[in-house]
Design an enzyme around this catalytic site. Structure first.
Site, mmCIF file in Angstrom:
data_model
loop_
_atom_site.group_PDB
_atom_site.id
_atom_site.type_symbol
_atom_site.label_atom_id
_atom_site.label_comp_id
_atom_site.label_asym_id
_atom_site.label_seq_id
_atom_site.Cartn_x
_atom_site.Cartn_y
_atom_site.Cartn_z
ATOM 1 N N SER A 223 0.799 -1.223 0.000
ATOM 2 C CA SER A 223 0.000 0.000 0.000
ATOM 3 C C SER A 223 0.831 1.273 0.000
ATOM 4 O O SER A 223 0.322 2.338 -0.361
ATOM 5 C CB SER A 223 -0.937 0.013 1.211
ATOM 6 O OG SER A 223 -0.212 0.045 2.422
ATOM 7 N N HIS A 251 -5.090 -4.841 -0.399
ATOM 8 C CA HIS A 251 -5.142 -3.887 -1.511
ATOM 9 C C HIS A 251 -5.055 -4.590 -2.862
ATOM 10 O O HIS A 251 -4.762 -3.931 -3.873
ATOM 11 C CB HIS A 251 -4.005 -2.879 -1.382
ATOM 12 C CG HIS A 251 -4.159 -1.945 -0.231
ATOM 13 N ND1 HIS A 251 -4.844 -0.749 -0.317
ATOM 14 C CD2 HIS A 251 -3.744 -2.047 1.060
ATOM 15 C CE1 HIS A 251 -4.841 -0.144 0.864
ATOM 16 N NE2 HIS A 251 -4.171 -0.906 1.713
ATOM 17 N N LYS A 283 -12.330 -2.050 1.372
ATOM 18 C CA LYS A 283 -11.764 -1.344 0.228
ATOM 19 C C LYS A 283 -12.615 -1.618 -1.013
ATOM 20 O O LYS A 283 -13.676 -1.015 -1.171
ATOM 21 C CB LYS A 283 -10.308 -1.741 0.081
ATOM 22 C CG LYS A 283 -9.508 -1.352 1.344
ATOM 23 C CD LYS A 283 -8.102 -1.851 1.335
ATOM 24 C CE LYS A 283 -7.346 -1.388 2.569
ATOM 25 N NZ LYS A 283 -7.879 -1.915 3.852
#
Length: 439
Positions: A223, A251, A283
Site C-alpha cells: 500500500s 489492496h 476497500k
C-alpha cells in the site's frame, strides 16, 4: 537513538530550535502531582505534541481527519467544496453504488443492524455463510472466515497461529497488523528486505531449525509503494523450507488480475500454493471487516479458537450483505477492474513524464509521489488541496526517514480528465513551492 513516536533525538532538538526561533515553542501541560497520572509520559506523547506544534507554527493545517460531506469516491465534497479525491480505497467505485446500498438496507430490514454478540454465542445469519462461501470461491480455497476488522484479523489469527517457539518472517514493509499479531503471539519476528525472495530464503535457511512453526508473510499489493511480490518464488521458498505462506490481499482484491482476483491471478500462480489468504472488506468490497481464506481445517479451528472471533461481536449483517453484493458486482462487471488499471497506468505515466519520483509502483491502483522530505510532502499536499486535489501525505515515521511521499489511490470512477487535471495541479504546486524534480 529514536524516540517512541519516531523522531530521532537530533531531529527533535532541531525542530524545537526552529520553533523557538519562530517564537512558538510548545507549551507543556502542567504536570499532575502524581507521576503515575502524568499523561506526558505516555509512549510518544512528547514527540506527538511537538509535531503538532510544529505544524501550527509553520502555518500548516492538518490534512488528517477531514470531514467529507458525503460519499468519498473519485470525487468528494469537503467543507462544501468539490475535490478530486485520491484518499479513498474505493478502487472499483462500488462504495455508494445504489445496488450495494439496497443490499445493506434489505439486510437491516431482515436481521437488524447488529449481530449483537459473537457468532459462536448468538448464532449465524445466512448472509455470513453466503459471504464466506463467495469469498472462498473467489480465492479458489475450501473455506473462509469473516471477522469484524481487517487489522484485528491479522492480529488475532497470527496471535493464535504462532507461539514463543515459532518464527514470523515478513517483508520489511508489512502492515502494522502483522507486527502486532507477532507481538501478541510471542513468536520471534524477523523482517527481510522489501520484495527480496533471496533475502527471505537466506533467513529461512539460517533460522528454520531453531523454530517450530514458521509463518512467511507478504502482501499481494504493497500500500505504500504500489508494487507486487514475485508470488511464485515466495511460494516455492515456503515449500522448500517447510513454512506456511500467508498473503495479505487487503489492496489486491478488485485491483490485481484481469478480473480482480488478486496477486495469484496477476502472476498466473495456483492459489493453492498459498496456505493462508487474508483480505479486507473495507476497500474494493465497500464494507468493513476482514477475512481468512484457506483450508477448511484451518478456518474451522479459527472459528472455535481465535479470540478476535470467539470473543468479538460478529460482522454486522448489513456489512456482510454490502460486501457480498460488492463481490457479485465486481465479478459481473469486470470493466471496473480494467478501468481502474487503465486509470492507474495513465496516472503513473503522466506523473513520471512530469518528473515525479513514483518509486517501484506497478501502476495498478496505488501510485506514490516520493519527495523524501516530510515537510515538502506536507506542503505539496496542502498546496494541492488548495488547488482542488485531495491526497494524503505519508510522513516519517510511517515510512522510513527520507522516503516521505504523497500516496494516490486510483478508482474506476476517475476519468482521464481528472487525472490530467490532478497532475497539472501537482506540477503547478511543486513549481510554486520550488520543490526539485526527481533526478
Amino acid at each position: 537513538m529514536t524516540t517512541g513516536f519516531g523522531l530521532s533525538a537530533s531531529a527533535r532538538s532541531a525542530l524545537l530550535s526552529r520553533l523557538a526561533r519562530r517564537g512558538s515553542p510548545p507549551a507543556p501541560e502542567a504536570e499532575p502531582a502524581s507521576p503515575g497520572r502524568d499523561l506526558g509520559t505516555l509512549p510518544g506523547m512528547r514527540d506527538f505534541e511537538t509535531m503538532r506544534e510544529a505544524g501550527a507554527a509553520l502555518g500548516m493545517e492538518s490534512p488528517f481527519f477531514r470531514q467529507h460531506d458525503g460519499v468519498a469516491g473519485a470525487h468528494s465534497s469537503i467543507g462544501g467544496r468539490r475535490y478530486i479525491n485520491f484518499a479513498s480505497y474505493n478502487y472499483a467505485g462500488l462504495n455508494g453504488d445504489p445496488r450495494v446500498a439496497a443490499a445493506a438496507k434489505a439486510a437491516i430490514d431482515r436481521y437488524g443492524i447488529s449481530a449483537s454478540a459473537s457468532r459462536l454465542a448468538s448464532g449465524e445469519r445466512p448472509v455470513h455463510a453466503e459471504l464466506e462461501v463467495a469469498l472462498a470461491a473467489h480465492h479458489g480455497t475450501e473455506a473462509c472466515l469473516a471477522f469484524v476488522s481487517g487489522h484485528a484479523t491479522n492480529v488475532t489469527v497470527i496471535g493464535q497461529l504462532l507461539g514463543p517457539r515459532d518464527l514470523l518472517l515478513h517483508d520489511r514493509l508489512i502492515h502494522n497488523s502483522v507486527a502486532e499479531g507477532a507481538r501478541l503471539s510471542g513468536a520471534r519476528r524477523i523482517a527481510f528486505a522489501h520484495n527480496d525472495p533471496d533475502a527471505a530464503e537466506r533467513e529461512l535457511a539460517a533460522q528454520r531449525r531453531r523454530h517450530g512453526r514458521v509463518l512467511l508473510v507478504i502482501e499481494g499489493h504493497y500500500s505504500m509503494d504500489g508494487d507486487l511480490p514475485d508470488l511464485a518464488r515466495f511460494a516455492a521458498i515456503a515449500r522448500r523450507h517447510d513454512a506456511l505462506l500467508m498473503v495479505d490481499e487487503a489492496h489486491s482484491i478488485g485491483v490485481l488480475g484481469a478480473t480482480g482476483r488478486g496477486i495469484a491471478e496477476q502472476c498466473g500462480v495456483d492459489p493453492g500454493l498459498v496456505d493462508i489468504w487474508m483480505g479486507t472488506l473495507s476497500k474494493t468490497l465497500s464494507s468493513c471487516g476482514g477475512y481468512i481464506a484457506g483450508r477448511r481445517r484451518l478456518t474451522d479451528w479459527l472459528r472455535h479458537t481465535a479470540p478476535g472471533f470467539v470473543y468479538s461481536v460478529g460482522l454486522a449483517p448489513p456489512l456482510a450483505a454490502s460486501a457480498l453484493e460488492s463481490l457479485r458486482l465486481l465479478q459481473a462487471e469486470p470493466w471496473r477492474v480494467a478501468r481502474l488499471q487503465s486509470n492507474a497506468a495513465l496516472f503513473l505515466r503522466l506523473a513520471r513524464q512530469a518528473g515525479f519520483d513514483t518509486g517501484s509502483s506497478a501502476g495498478l491502483g496505488i501510485v506514490p509521489i516520493i519527495l523524501g522530505s516530510s515537510l515538502q510532502s506536507a506542503r505539496l499536499a496542502a498546496a494541492s488541496f488548495e488547488g482542488g486535489v485531495n491526497v494524503q501525505p505519508i510522513l516519517f515515521p510511517v515510512v522510513p526517514e527520507g522516503s516521505a511521499r504523497l500516496r494516490f489511490f486510483l478508482s474506476a470512477e476517475h476519468s482521464p480528465a481528472d487525472i490530467e487535471e490532478s497532475i497539472a495541479t501537482l506540477v503547478a504546486a511543486r513549481d510554486s513551492l520550488a520543490i526539485l524534480k526527481a533526478s
